[in-house]
Scaffold this active site. Sequence first.
Site, PDB file in Angstrom:
ATOM      1  N   ALA A 248     -38.945   0.669 -39.491  1.00 24.34           N
ATOM      2  CA  ALA A 248     -39.160  -0.778 -39.693  1.00 24.34           C
ATOM      3  C   ALA A 248     -39.087  -1.513 -38.368  1.00 24.34           C
ATOM      4  O   ALA A 248     -39.728  -2.540 -38.182  1.00 24.34           O
ATOM      5  CB  ALA A 248     -38.098  -1.332 -40.641  1.00 24.34           C
ATOM      6  N   GLU A 251     -42.926  -0.376 -36.055  1.00 27.47           N
ATOM      7  CA  GLU A 251     -44.297  -0.465 -36.585  1.00 27.47           C
ATOM      8  C   GLU A 251     -44.740  -1.931 -36.775  1.00 27.47           C
ATOM      9  O   GLU A 251     -45.818  -2.341 -36.350  1.00 27.47           O
ATOM     10  CB  GLU A 251     -44.314   0.298 -37.925  1.00 27.47           C
ATOM     11  CG  GLU A 251     -45.591   0.213 -38.703  1.00 27.47           C
ATOM     12  CD  GLU A 251     -46.678   1.122 -38.159  1.00 27.47           C
ATOM     13  OE1 GLU A 251     -46.402   1.870 -37.205  1.00 27.47           O
ATOM     14  OE2 GLU A 251     -47.799   1.047 -38.684  1.00 27.47           O
ATOM     15  N   CYS A 358     -35.878  -9.604 -44.077  1.00 26.10           N
ATOM     16  CA  CYS A 358     -35.844  -8.659 -42.955  1.00 26.10           C
ATOM     17  C   CYS A 358     -34.564  -8.798 -42.125  1.00 26.10           C
ATOM     18  O   CYS A 358     -34.282  -9.864 -41.572  1.00 26.10           O
ATOM     19  CB  CYS A 358     -37.052  -8.901 -42.057  1.00 26.10           C
ATOM     20  SG  CYS A 358     -37.028  -7.857 -40.591  1.00 26.10           S
ATOM     21  N   GLU A 367     -38.390 -10.526 -29.465  1.00 27.92           N
ATOM     22  CA  GLU A 367     -39.402  -9.713 -28.769  1.00 27.92           C
ATOM     23  C   GLU A 367     -40.694 -10.508 -28.598  1.00 27.92           C
ATOM     24  O   GLU A 367     -41.320 -10.496 -27.540  1.00 27.92           O
ATOM     25  CB  GLU A 367     -39.689  -8.422 -29.552  1.00 27.92           C
ATOM     26  CG  GLU A 367     -38.529  -7.428 -29.533  1.00 27.92           C
ATOM     27  CD  GLU A 367     -38.731  -6.221 -30.455  1.00 27.92           C
ATOM     28  OE1 GLU A 367     -37.942  -5.282 -30.349  1.00 27.92           O
ATOM     29  OE2 GLU A 367     -39.655  -6.217 -31.300  1.00 27.92           O
TER      30      GLU A 367
END
Length: 407
Positions: A248, A251, A358, A367
């Site tokens: 997770a 990807e 999430c 990021e």
Amino acid sequence: MATPDIDIAGFDLLNVPADYIADPYRYFAALRRQAPLHRNPDGTLVLTRYADCVAAYRDPAIWSSDKRADFAPKFGRDAPLYEHHTTSVVFIDPPDHTRIRKLFQYAFTRKALAAFEPRITALVDGYLDEFAERGEMEVVGDFSFKLPIEVVCDMLGVPAADRLLIRDWALAILTALEPKLTPDQLATGNAAVTEFKAYLRDLLKHRRAHPDQAQPTEVLTVLADAEDDGQRLSELELLHSCIFMLNAGHETSTNMLSHGIHEMLRHPDQIRRLRDDAAVIEPMVEEVLRFQAPIQINNRRALVDTEIAGVPLPAGTSAHMIVAAANRDPAQFPDPDRFDIARRPNRHLSFGLGVHICAGNALARLEGVIAFARIFDRFAGMELVAPAKIANRLRFREVEELRVATR
Ligand code: HEM
């Protein structure tokens, strides 16, 4: 101008038309208008409205994430893929879900993430130095795949030399979640789970034999301690949660980065806007996530008789929540097909919602913020060399290849 509706009578998510991958959003718009609670030919429900997806996310006591009923016929009960996808944190319900999720929550605190910031910046700058030197790059392989895998492997404690192995396993395991599989994909997915488990068992054995080599904050070490105390985590939960996190954690972020670069290059006015006002970087990341949801579909199954938008649904109803469609619902997002990096509010569903939201969303956002800010600040004259190649996958919207150059 409004796009003309496609006739979606008989639309089948398991057999999508040939032009679906190029532009799934036309199909979503037509579904939302013509049949917002569409019954797929296999009897599953296809939800495309924002409010309906939210309703299902919000109520885990009614809409379960447990996939045993779906995956037993798909994989077979003895298959490694069945074991993985029914044991990892994302596909189980409370109270087990709550117990497991609590164990790695510490890794995503503000303080823990702040410690990652210099590392992310250094990685990004290193890749961009190479781009500057060569004048061109294939974004997926040279940039957007490399960054998240380094970060998530640091977070878990996977040695640098082993990181490339993870990519192939992750792709094979996640591809098995596609609505329809070939026998080859099934076999590769099962082999990947077996190899990944064996790899992690060895790594854990090594860690336990050499505790001095582990960082105390590594997720692998913390989860292993929880397993050691015999109460909080079984061995299988430990292995499958690590596999899930490693998969997770890269990807999806890889695709966020690739889509972000692609969409900006397709909308040069938005690059100028970002260069004029660096403060727009956070909304920009949200807009990329909304516009091209890296995970396009989530699933739930009704545990009891229920309803959505007044439509009665019997217990056992299996629902596809098309997050990517909800993100373009005009009832929630004005002018939803417009890519607008300053869009506010922007409560997209790309990280899901509710108890399974999430766990890595703040890391992914960090990021994105660092990567996009540094790329578009440094390369004013970046351009597409060829149209992006989009993979033939439904659940994950994956950029396969994206060639860019800088003048
Ligand atoms: C842009 C990047 C990402 C996207 C779009 C994304 C998307 C999602 C979505 C939609 C879910 C919920 C699935 C459901 O409700 O069925 C989820 C769960 C999860 N994600 Fe992410 N994710 C991203 C990055 C990450 C990263 C970087 C990590 C970790 C390093 C991570 C770890 C997790 C975990 C552990 C869960 C399970 C949470 C639970 O079940 O409680 N994700 N993600």
